[in-house]
Enzyme design. Structure first.
Site, PDB file in Angstrom:
ATOM      1  N   LYS A  14     -69.617  -2.778   4.691  1.00  0.00           N
ATOM      2  CA  LYS A  14     -69.705  -1.137   4.116  1.00  0.00           C
ATOM      3  C   LYS A  14     -68.254  -0.721   3.972  1.00  0.00           C
ATOM      4  CE  LYS A  14     -72.822   0.463   6.974  1.00  0.00           C
ATOM      5  NZ  LYS A  14     -73.026  -0.830   7.879  1.00  0.00           N
ATOM      6  N   ARG A  89     -78.916   7.331   9.514  1.00  0.00           N
ATOM      7  CA  ARG A  89     -79.089   5.983  10.527  1.00  0.00           C
ATOM      8  C   ARG A  89     -80.705   6.074  11.009  1.00  0.00           C
ATOM      9  NH1 ARG A  89     -73.623   4.072  11.605  1.00  0.00           N
ATOM     10  NH2 ARG A  89     -73.677   2.044  12.658  1.00  0.00           N
ATOM     11  N   ARG A 128     -63.997  -9.751  14.221  1.00  0.00           N
ATOM     12  CA  ARG A 128     -63.441  -8.345  13.970  1.00  0.00           C
ATOM     13  C   ARG A 128     -62.552  -7.965  15.020  1.00  0.00           C
ATOM     14  NH1 ARG A 128     -67.228  -4.018  10.962  1.00  0.00           N
ATOM     15  NH2 ARG A 128     -67.795  -3.502  13.044  1.00  0.00           N
ATOM     16  N   ARG A 130     -63.255  -5.149  17.249  1.00  0.00           N
ATOM     17  CA  ARG A 130     -63.254  -3.629  17.498  1.00  0.00           C
ATOM     18  C   ARG A 130     -63.718  -3.445  18.728  1.00  0.00           C
ATOM     19  NH1 ARG A 130     -66.328  -0.387  13.175  1.00  0.00           N
ATOM     20  NH2 ARG A 130     -67.983  -0.158  14.701  1.00  0.00           N
ATOM     21  N   ARG A 141     -76.347  -3.542  18.784  1.00  0.00           N
ATOM     22  CA  ARG A 141     -76.140  -3.043  17.523  1.00  0.00           C
ATOM     23  C   ARG A 141     -77.009  -3.391  16.225  1.00  0.00           C
ATOM     24  NH1 ARG A 141     -70.199  -3.631  16.876  1.00  0.00           N
ATOM     25  NH2 ARG A 141     -70.445  -2.529  14.938  1.00  0.00           N
TER      26      ARG A 141
END
Ligand code: AMP
Length: 183
Positions: A14, A89, A128, A130, A141
């Site tokens: 996204k 969400r 990634r 993070r 998540r």
């Protein structure tokens, strides 16, 4: 004038596609995740409230989210369109957004859903780096997405707004598919 929301699990791309889309349509971008990360790093009241949820892969409660989005809407930042990314969400957030946008005379044009399977998502998220990209948090998540956010897919489908997009392949390939469904 384009009012879009971007649905899809964490790691679906996204963020990457948002950058392209906002440039393509020349509209601003609202990422609640980004706003929250800034709030956390600045140590604001919202940041302090949100931090524990974010680091454990849980959703930040609706009232906090709705107040930060509402503030932006009030400022008129999105009067000429917007790409909402990572928001809504929950069904409560979706209903609230519908009411706000309709009352402003700028209802949603489409809900884009980026589809990528969980195995591929885990792989992407783990590479990634993070702060919330640890394997246990990543799995939480994804679970949160399936339990709480996935029902939004049906919600927008019922309104005839859902546009599913295959999120696998290169960023260019995915963006071509997005342009095809958005026109
Ligand atoms: P994101 O950058 O969209 O992946 O968001 C990172 C984290 O911020 C999420 O795991 C949630 O803890 C929180 N968050 C972001 N947007 C929302 C939202 N619309 N509702 C609830 N929590 C959110």
């Amino acid at each position: 004038m384009m009012m879009l929301i971007f649905l899809g699990p964490p790691g679906a791309g996204k963020g990457t596609q948002s950058e392209r889309l906002t440039e393509y349509f020349n509209i601003p971008h609202l990422s609640t995740g980004e706003l929250l990360r800034v709030a956390c790093s600045e140590g604001t009241k919202v940041g302090k409230l949100a931090e524990a949820y974010m680091t454990s892969g849980q959703l930040v409660p609706d009232p906090i989210i709705l107040s930060i989005v509402g503030e932006r809407l009030e400022r008129g930042d999105f009067d000429n369109g917007c790409l909402f990314d990572g928001f809504p969400r929950t069904l409560g957030q979706a209903q609230s957004l519908d009411i706000s946008l309709k009352s402003r005379g700028t209802p949603l044009n489409a809900a884009l859903e980026l589809r990528v399977n969980d195995k591929e998502l885990e792989k992407r998220l783990m590479s990634r780096g993070r702060a919330d990209d640890r394997i246990d948090v990543v799995r939480q998540r994804l679970k949160t997405y399936h339990e709480t956010t996935k029902p939004l897919v049906e919600y927008y489908e019922q309104q005839g707004l859902l546009r599913p997009i295959d999120g696998t392949g290169s960023p260019d390939e995915v963006f071509d598919r997005i342009k095809q469904v958005c026109g």
